[in-house]
Every structure is written in C-alpha cells, then in structure tokens.
Write an enzyme that holds these catalytic residues in place. Sequence first.
Site, PDB file in Angstrom:
ATOM      1  CD  GLU A   1      -4.954  -1.504  10.176  1.00 33.44           C
ATOM      2  OE1 GLU A   1      -5.801  -1.327  11.064  1.00 33.44           O
ATOM      3  OE2 GLU A   1      -3.884  -0.874  10.124  1.00 33.44           O
TER       4      GLU A   1
ATOM      5  CG  ASP B   1     -11.652  -3.225   8.664  1.00 38.44           C
ATOM      6  OD1 ASP B   1     -11.708  -3.910   9.701  1.00 38.44           O
ATOM      7  OD2 ASP B   1     -12.515  -2.377   8.363  1.00 38.44           O
TER       8      ASP B   1
ATOM      9  CG  ASP C   1      -3.366  -2.890  13.191  1.00 40.70           C
ATOM     10  OD1 ASP C   1      -4.599  -2.994  13.332  1.00 40.70           O
ATOM     11  OD2 ASP C   1      -2.679  -2.032  13.776  1.00 40.70           O
TER      12      ASP C   1
ATOM     13  CD  GLU D   1      -8.460  -5.548  10.278  1.00 41.33           C
ATOM     14  OE1 GLU D   1      -9.622  -5.668  10.699  1.00 41.33           O
ATOM     15  OE2 GLU D   1      -7.786  -4.497  10.442  1.00 41.33           O
TER      16      GLU D   1
END
Length: 230
Positions: free
Chosen positions: A40, A44, A111, A114
């Site tokens: 994650e 991101d 979450d 990502e």
Amino acid sequence: MVPEYSRFYNILGYNFKDCTLLIRALTHRSKTKKNYERLEFLGDSVLSFVIAEVLYKQFTDLAEGKLSQLRSKLVKGTTLAQLASSLKMDEYIILGASEQGGHKREKILEDVFEAVIGAIYLDSDFATVKKVILKWYQPIISSINLDTIKVKDSKSKLQEILLQNALSLPEYSIETIDGKDHEQQFTVVAVSKDLNLRVKAQGTSRKKAEQKTAEKMIEMLSQQGLHEKK
C-alpha cells in the site's frame, strides 16, 4: 494463471506473473503479518506520481495549486474505494476473523486499491503499471470539468495559503493509533516550522485526521491574518 484469479485478472486488465504479490496485496493485517501494508505504501507513491504526470500533461494551463487540488480529488479515499469496488476487489479481499464483514469498508478498499497498484509495479515495471492505472482512471479523467472544481480539501487549501505567503509546507506525522482494527482512531500532528505552529486532530483514518489537522491550522492562520489569495 491461478484458476480462481483468472476472472479477476480479466477485470483488472493485468495478468500477474507472481500471484503471491496479488495475494499479499489483498490480505488485511487482521489475517497475517504478511499483509498489504508495505505494498500500500509503495502503491500510494506510484499512483500519486502517475496522476500528477497525466494532469500536468493534460491541463497545460492549470497553475500548481489547481493541479494539486485536482490530484487530491482523484486520489482521495472515496475515489479509490469506488474504483476498487468497480474492479470487484472487495470480492477477493482476505480478512481475519476480527474483520469479517469489512470487505465493503472504505478504508480497506482504499488500502487494497493502492496495494494492488504496488503489486503490479513490482510484478512488471513502471510503464506497465502506469498503463493499467490510466485505463482504470480513463472514465474519470475524461469527464473532468474544470468549471465544477471549486471546493478544495483542507490540505490543498492550507498548501496554497502557505505557498502564497512564501512559507514552507507543514510536516504531518502520526502521534498515536488507538482502538481495534475495525474502529481505529488516528491522532495526527502537523508542524509548521516557519510559523512555529503545532496542531493535532483525530480521525478514523490517517488521511481524515490529516484533513482535520489542516482545518485547524487554517483557522489559526486566519486569526493571524493569513488567508488564501483569490
């Protein structure tokens, strides 16, 4: 191709060479220590850069502040959760007993979205994951109407105020995380070194807590006569 994921691969528009990366991207920390959190983190950053690049190239007349505002809108939690649902990610999320029923939770969907991006990046390369992301985002980006983008999120608004006054951006950090996995409270601290300000706020996710912290700092700046210049 792992049979149970063949349909999911078709929906994603990407076939994993290493399916263990996808499995980890779908695994919540309530299930095992080998979960999606590191992926994650990576996803991101990859997503933020890809969206920043496409906006920079597509909207050549937009100022930095407007580009930041638009990017924030495209990578906010609600948007990511909606995209995750449209890609049926909720049907494949792996949860522990303490999180059963959490497949539709916005924070978990955000979450996982990502994390899957991070997994695709590691399984392939930047050019490939960029192509996949832009395919997912194409309907959203093609429908952007700049005239309707009026409301800024608090972090973007705070950023514009500080930049317009030649001040450095605040540093955000998590002070504490309280509660069980499904009902956590994040306490975030924002520090502005130039203004010697330290502000904290709570939220049910890091991003929500950061937004509330930014709101508080905007109020404090307003009291000092610092406002966003139109």
